[in-house]
Scaffold this motif. Structure first.
Motif, PDB file in Angstrom:
ATOM      1  N   THR B  32     -11.803  -8.269   3.608  1.00  0.00           N
ATOM      2  CA  THR B  32     -10.626  -7.536   4.052  1.00  0.00           C
ATOM      3  C   THR B  32      -9.346  -8.240   3.604  1.00  0.00           C
ATOM      4  O   THR B  32      -8.390  -7.586   3.162  1.00  0.00           O
ATOM      5  CB  THR B  32     -10.638  -7.370   5.585  1.00  0.00           C
ATOM      6  N   TYR B 110     -10.185   2.530   0.252  1.00  0.00           N
ATOM      7  CA  TYR B 110     -11.358   2.700   1.089  1.00  0.00           C
ATOM      8  C   TYR B 110     -11.174   3.741   2.179  1.00  0.00           C
ATOM      9  O   TYR B 110     -12.055   3.995   2.952  1.00  0.00           O
ATOM     10  CB  TYR B 110     -11.828   1.364   1.666  1.00  0.00           C
ATOM     11  N   ARG B 118      -9.115   7.882  12.157  1.00  0.00           N
ATOM     12  CA  ARG B 118      -8.248   6.790  12.606  1.00  0.00           C
ATOM     13  C   ARG B 118      -8.356   5.588  11.682  1.00  0.00           C
ATOM     14  O   ARG B 118      -7.357   4.982  11.309  1.00  0.00           O
ATOM     15  CB  ARG B 118      -8.581   6.388  14.040  1.00  0.00           C
ATOM     16  N   LYS B 119      -9.577   5.262  11.300  1.00  0.00           N
ATOM     17  CA  LYS B 119      -9.781   4.142  10.377  1.00  0.00           C
ATOM     18  C   LYS B 119      -9.075   4.415   9.062  1.00  0.00           C
ATOM     19  O   LYS B 119      -8.431   3.531   8.492  1.00  0.00           O
ATOM     20  CB  LYS B 119     -11.277   3.934  10.100  1.00  0.00           C
ATOM     21  N   ILE B 122      -5.384   3.839   9.510  1.00  0.00           N
ATOM     22  CA  ILE B 122      -5.065   2.395   9.593  1.00  0.00           C
ATOM     23  C   ILE B 122      -5.110   1.773   8.211  1.00  0.00           C
ATOM     24  O   ILE B 122      -4.215   1.016   7.817  1.00  0.00           O
ATOM     25  CB  ILE B 122      -6.050   1.676  10.549  1.00  0.00           C
ATOM     26  N   ARG B 123      -6.143   2.114   7.478  1.00  0.00           N
ATOM     27  CA  ARG B 123      -6.284   1.507   6.157  1.00  0.00           C
ATOM     28  C   ARG B 123      -5.253   2.037   5.172  1.00  0.00           C
ATOM     29  O   ARG B 123      -4.800   1.317   4.291  1.00  0.00           O
ATOM     30  CB  ARG B 123      -7.699   1.731   5.650  1.00  0.00           C
ATOM     31  N   LEU B 126      -2.158   0.075   5.875  1.00  0.00           N
ATOM     32  CA  LEU B 126      -2.254  -1.282   5.337  1.00  0.00           C
ATOM     33  C   LEU B 126      -2.126  -1.289   3.816  1.00  0.00           C
ATOM     34  O   LEU B 126      -1.505  -2.183   3.233  1.00  0.00           O
ATOM     35  CB  LEU B 126      -3.569  -1.947   5.758  1.00  0.00           C
ATOM     36  N   ILE B 137      -0.535 -10.132   8.626  1.00  0.00           N
ATOM     37  CA  ILE B 137      -1.020  -9.549   9.889  1.00  0.00           C
ATOM     38  C   ILE B 137      -2.554  -9.529   9.940  1.00  0.00           C
ATOM     39  O   ILE B 137      -3.134  -9.680  11.017  1.00  0.00           O
ATOM     40  CB  ILE B 137      -0.426  -8.155  10.205  1.00  0.00           C
ATOM     41  N   GLN B 138      -3.195  -9.405   8.784  1.00  0.00           N
ATOM     42  CA  GLN B 138      -4.664  -9.446   8.801  1.00  0.00           C
ATOM     43  C   GLN B 138      -5.168 -10.861   9.088  1.00  0.00           C
ATOM     44  O   GLN B 138      -6.141 -11.029   9.828  1.00  0.00           O
ATOM     45  CB  GLN B 138      -5.233  -8.927   7.490  1.00  0.00           C
ATOM     46  N   LEU B 142      -6.909 -10.337  12.470  1.00  0.00           N
ATOM     47  CA  LEU B 142      -8.332 -10.225  12.130  1.00  0.00           C
ATOM     48  C   LEU B 142      -8.953 -11.610  11.937  1.00  0.00           C
ATOM     49  O   LEU B 142     -10.028 -11.901  12.431  1.00  0.00           O
ATOM     50  CB  LEU B 142      -8.449  -9.429  10.820  1.00  0.00           C
ATOM     51  N   ARG B 169       4.111  -6.357  11.739  1.00  0.00           N
ATOM     52  CA  ARG B 169       3.652  -5.704  12.969  1.00  0.00           C
ATOM     53  C   ARG B 169       4.487  -4.454  13.246  1.00  0.00           C
ATOM     54  O   ARG B 169       3.945  -3.399  13.596  1.00  0.00           O
ATOM     55  CB  ARG B 169       3.769  -6.690  14.135  1.00  0.00           C
ATOM     56  N   PHE B 172       3.689  -1.778  10.590  1.00  0.00           N
ATOM     57  CA  PHE B 172       2.346  -1.265  10.863  1.00  0.00           C
ATOM     58  C   PHE B 172       2.408  -0.231  11.988  1.00  0.00           C
ATOM     59  O   PHE B 172       1.876   0.875  11.862  1.00  0.00           O
ATOM     60  CB  PHE B 172       1.434  -2.439  11.242  1.00  0.00           C
ATOM     61  N   GLY B 173       3.093  -0.603  13.060  1.00  0.00           N
ATOM     62  CA  GLY B 173       3.232   0.303  14.202  1.00  0.00           C
ATOM     63  C   GLY B 173       3.976   1.583  13.844  1.00  0.00           C
ATOM     64  O   GLY B 173       3.535   2.693  14.169  1.00  0.00           O
ATOM     65  N   LEU B 176       1.971   3.799  11.385  1.00  0.00           N
ATOM     66  CA  LEU B 176       0.798   4.365  12.048  1.00  0.00           C
ATOM     67  C   LEU B 176       1.207   5.478  13.010  1.00  0.00           C
ATOM     68  O   LEU B 176       0.528   6.504  13.130  1.00  0.00           O
ATOM     69  CB  LEU B 176       0.060   3.257  12.800  1.00  0.00           C
TER      70      LEU B 176
END
Lengths: 99, 188
Positions: B32, B110, B118-119, B122-123, B126, B137-138, B142, B169, B172-173, B176
């Motif tokens: 990732t 991907y 949802r995945k 998110i991807r 990113l 952030i990963q 993660l 962050r 990303f928020g 999303l």
């Protein structure tokens, strides 16, 4: 967006490796023999180099023998020539190993 | 001595088969992280393979001053940057091909592979973020790396890491929220 939510969402971004990832890696780690399949081109190059390495010195030697100055006409060029060939071979070998 | 330290010492002493445990533990996060830089799963997987191999070969020199995880991620990031350098020219050719074929770039990532909405969102977010922000952030969320560990891994300054993390962050928020709307608000 709070930390906990970001963390949970980020977990969903996790990718998965392919199924045979670990097996392939462990084969390389445990040093199972890797066979180098030299291409035909490389085989010809190596063969030609060896031929030249044998034939050229003979010709040189013969020429050098005509005036007796072996050092200038034979040994110095021969040593240079061999050094170049060895260097080329080692670079080729290194390139094959990194593939 | 932690369990992992003990494991590392046993591997160094010759029990190479135990390396598999570390591979299984860190391979997905490593992938990732590499993907966040390379944006190509196949290439990222190659980079992660190479990174694990490098880590294995260098294990006798591991000083136990950082965690194995941080050390490994540093190798992954460096190897990814190296791979990026190598294919800079090819990368622009690939993007051009995508434009010519009419395939949106998000569908070549991907997001298409999983099919979960949802995945995918998110991807996609990113993938669209700045590389450094996605990477930081990963690693933080993660990879569970501390700020100082991220400094070690990326070579960025501590202040830069903090700013990048904060911005990452937030971006990303925001992105999303744009994509998921109500579903995200329900989560919060």
């Amino acid at each position: 967006m709070n930390e906990k939510v970001v963390r949970e969402l980020m977990k969903e971004s996790l990718l998965r490796t392919s199924e045979d990832f670990t097996e392939n890696l462990m084969e390389r780690v445990e040093g199972k023999p890797v066979t180098y399949d030299l291409s035909a081109k490389v085989k010809i190059l190596l063969g030609a180099s060896l031929m030249v390495l044998l034939v050229v010195p003979l010709i040189w030697f013969r020429l050098a023998a005509t005036d007796g100055n072996f050092t200038f006409h034979f040994f110095i060029p021969f040593i240079l020539f061999v050094s170049i060939l060895i260097n080329r071979y080692m670079r080729l070998n290194e390139a094959q190993q990194t593939v | 001595m932690t369990e992992e330290t003990d494991l590392l010492k046993r591997i160094i002493q010759g029990e190479t088969k135990l390396f598999r445990i570390l591979v299984e533990k860190y391979k997905d996060i490593s992938l990732t992280v590499a993907y966040s830089l390379l944006k190509d799963k196949e290439e990222a997987e190659d980079v992660v393979q190479d990174s694990f191999l490098k880590a294995f070969r260098e294990l006798p020199r591991f000083q136990f001053q950082s965690t194995f995880k941080s050390w490994l991620y540093r190798i992954v990031v460096n190897t990814s940057y190296h791979a990026l350098e190598k294919r800079k020219i090819r990368r622009s050719y690939i993007i051009d091909e995508r434009i010519e074929s009419g395939v949106p770039s998000s569908e070549t990532g991907y997001g298409r592979v999983l099919g979960n909405e949802r995945k995918s969102a998110i991807r996609q977010v990113l993938s669209n973020m700045k590389t450094n922000e996605a990477l930081v952030i990963q690693l933080y969320y993660l990879g569970e790396q501390s700020l100082n560990e991220i400094v070690e891994i990326t070579g960025m300054s501590l202040s830069n890491v903090k700013v990048t993390l904060h911005r990452g962050r937030k971006n990303f928020g925001d992105q999303l929220r744009n994509l998921m709307g109500q579903e995200l608000d329900d989560l919060l």
